[in-house]
Design a protein around this motif. Structure first.
Motif, PDB file in Angstrom:
ATOM      1  N   ILE A  98       0.836  -1.201   0.000  1.00 57.03           N
ATOM      2  CA  ILE A  98       0.000   0.000   0.000  1.00 57.03           C
ATOM      3  C   ILE A  98       0.872   1.254   0.000  1.00 57.03           C
ATOM      4  CG2 ILE A  98      -1.509   1.393   1.494  1.00 57.03           C
ATOM      5  CD1 ILE A  98      -2.944  -1.279   2.222  1.00 57.03           C
ATOM      6  N   VAL A  99       1.902   1.264   0.824  1.00 57.32           N
ATOM      7  CA  VAL A  99       2.801   2.421   0.877  1.00 57.32           C
ATOM      8  C   VAL A  99       3.438   2.670  -0.486  1.00 57.32           C
ATOM      9  CG1 VAL A  99       5.017   3.227   1.805  1.00 57.32           C
ATOM     10  CG2 VAL A  99       3.271   2.346   3.354  1.00 57.32           C
ATOM     11  N   ARG A 100       3.837   1.596  -1.168  1.00 60.02           N
ATOM     12  CA  ARG A 100       4.447   1.763  -2.509  1.00 60.02           C
ATOM     13  C   ARG A 100       3.447   2.377  -3.484  1.00 60.02           C
ATOM     14  NH1 ARG A 100       6.592  -3.317  -1.176  1.00 60.02           N
ATOM     15  NH2 ARG A 100       5.109  -4.437  -2.511  1.00 60.02           N
ATOM     16  N   ARG A 101       2.202   1.910  -3.439  1.00 60.38           N
ATOM     17  CA  ARG A 101       1.180   2.463  -4.342  1.00 60.38           C
ATOM     18  C   ARG A 101       0.874   3.917  -3.987  1.00 60.38           C
ATOM     19  NH1 ARG A 101       2.229  -1.965  -5.938  1.00 60.38           N
ATOM     20  NH2 ARG A 101       3.810  -0.597  -6.817  1.00 60.38           N
ATOM     21  N   HIS A 141      -4.424   3.915   8.962  1.00 63.88           N
ATOM     22  CA  HIS A 141      -3.990   2.847   8.051  1.00 63.88           C
ATOM     23  C   HIS A 141      -4.954   2.677   6.875  1.00 63.88           C
ATOM     24  CE1 HIS A 141      -0.509   1.313  10.277  1.00 63.88           C
ATOM     25  NE2 HIS A 141      -1.177   1.636  11.364  1.00 63.88           N
ATOM     26  N   GLU A 142      -6.248   2.770   7.135  1.00 66.08           N
ATOM     27  CA  GLU A 142      -7.215   2.603   6.046  1.00 66.08           C
ATOM     28  C   GLU A 142      -7.269   3.840   5.149  1.00 66.08           C
ATOM     29  OE1 GLU A 142     -10.873   1.213   7.816  1.00 66.08           O
ATOM     30  OE2 GLU A 142      -9.916  -0.631   8.546  1.00 66.08           O
ATOM     31  N   TRP A 143      -6.929   4.993   5.694  1.00 67.77           N
ATOM     32  CA  TRP A 143      -6.849   6.210   4.874  1.00 67.77           C
ATOM     33  C   TRP A 143      -5.721   6.065   3.851  1.00 67.77           C
ATOM     34  CZ3 TRP A 143      -6.995  11.705   7.556  1.00 67.77           C
ATOM     35  CH2 TRP A 143      -7.182  12.685   6.587  1.00 67.77           C
ATOM     36  N   LEU A 144      -4.569   5.572   4.314  1.00 67.63           N
ATOM     37  CA  LEU A 144      -3.472   5.334   3.369  1.00 67.63           C
ATOM     38  C   LEU A 144      -3.898   4.341   2.300  1.00 67.63           C
ATOM     39  CD1 LEU A 144      -0.061   5.123   5.295  1.00 67.63           C
ATOM     40  CD2 LEU A 144      -1.014   7.033   4.002  1.00 67.63           C
ATOM     41  N   ALA A 145      -4.617   3.294   2.711  1.00 64.69           N
ATOM     42  CA  ALA A 145      -5.069   2.299   1.739  1.00 64.69           C
ATOM     43  C   ALA A 145      -5.983   2.929   0.694  1.00 64.69           C
ATOM     44  CB  ALA A 145      -5.780   1.154   2.452  1.00 64.69           C
ATOM     45  N   GLU A 146      -6.828   3.867   1.110  1.00 62.03           N
ATOM     46  CA  GLU A 146      -7.670   4.582   0.148  1.00 62.03           C
ATOM     47  C   GLU A 146      -6.826   5.371  -0.844  1.00 62.03           C
ATOM     48  OE1 GLU A 146     -10.329   6.985   2.403  1.00 62.03           O
ATOM     49  OE2 GLU A 146     -11.488   5.291   3.176  1.00 62.03           O
ATOM     50  N   LEU A 147      -5.725   5.956  -0.370  1.00 64.62           N
ATOM     51  CA  LEU A 147      -4.850   6.740  -1.244  1.00 64.62           C
ATOM     52  C   LEU A 147      -4.045   5.871  -2.202  1.00 64.62           C
ATOM     53  CD1 LEU A 147      -3.499   9.499   1.204  1.00 64.62           C
ATOM     54  CD2 LEU A 147      -5.449   9.590  -0.369  1.00 64.62           C
ATOM     55  N   SER A 148      -4.055   4.556  -1.977  1.00 63.99           N
ATOM     56  CA  SER A 148      -3.367   3.647  -2.912  1.00 63.99           C
ATOM     57  C   SER A 148      -4.125   3.543  -4.230  1.00 63.99           C
ATOM     58  CB  SER A 148      -3.232   2.249  -2.300  1.00 63.99           C
ATOM     59  OG  SER A 148      -4.481   1.562  -2.323  1.00 63.99           O
TER      60      SER A 148
END
Length: 237
Positions: A98-101, A141-148
């Motif tokens: 997720i961080v990479r995306r 954590h789920e906010w970052l996943a949304e930004l992926s």
């Protein structure tokens, strides 16, 4: 016979209400590990009929929050150290991806908004309850996943978060809040600086749990379930 739209909507609302309530109980082990669910009693407690209740129970079984056997019916899942360890490994790899995306796809303004949220919530009182802290942690954590920009990654993370919610809650009771907040900020600051590899390294370190740590968390979890929690509810065993 075709179900009338109004009746269908009413049944759907009953299913959703039962699902939401039982899901919360299962996530927090208000239903104890391995405890058999009395469907008649639960239907009465939730004021729903057996059909929508069974639909909700089947849905939660498919999500691995409950188990079902012909002889025992529905039960709350057990707390299993190997399963939790495997879920943490899955989460570690998933959130690294997720961080990479996010590094590739998120706008700078979006990351700055996340950072502002972290700075704002860092000012919460020291005596903020654990439920609130877990909620904020999940939101980050789920906010970052949304930004992926990857819906499957977000859905997978939500599933893992649901299945590890209780252990995460126990972990949060013994985790220094300042350390957790600092690691969250480091991830976002590295992303803002274009340092995707460094952000991924911090995220992996942030999530990693050894098997002995998980076993210890489960011991504390069982103590909470059978001692602290038992004082606040009638015995349903």
């Amino acid at each position: 016979m075709t179900e009338e739209p109004e009746a269908k909507a009413t049944r759907g609302a009953s299913v959703e209400r039962a699902y939401t309530e039982i899901r919360q109980r299962a996530m927090t082990f208000a239903i104890r590990p391995g405890e058999r669910i009395n469907e008649l009693q639960l239907a009465k407690e939730l004021n729903v009929s057996r059909t929508p209740l069974r639909e909700a129970l089947n849905r939660l079984t498919a999500e691995d929050l409950l188990t079902f056997s012909v002889n025992r019916g529905f039960s709350c899942r057990e707390l299993d150290a190997k399963e939790i360890f495997d879920l943490y490994e899955l989460r570690q790899d998933l959130e690294a991806g997720i961080v990479r995306r996010v590094a590739e796809r998120a706008e700078r303004a979006e990351l700055e908004e996340v950072l502002a949220f972290l700075r704002e919530t860092a000012e919460l009182p020291e005596d903020t309850d654990v439920d609130r802290m877990v909620s904020l942690d999940l939101k980050f954590h789920e906010w970052l996943a949304e930004l992926s920009r990857n819906r499957q990654m977000l859905d997978a993370l939500k599933s893992v978060n649901t299945r590890t919610y209780f252990v995460r809650w126990v972990d949060m009771t013994d985790t220094r809040r300042d350390d957790t907040q600092a690691e969250h900020r480091q991830v976002v600051e590295h992303l803002l600086a274009g340092e995707a590899e460094a952000a991924e390294t911090v995220m992996r370190r942030h999530i990693t749990r050894r098997m002995d740590q998980i076993v210890e968390m489960l011991k504390r979890g069982y103590a909470y379930i059978y001692v602290t929690q038992a004082m606040n509810r009638p015995d349903k065993g």
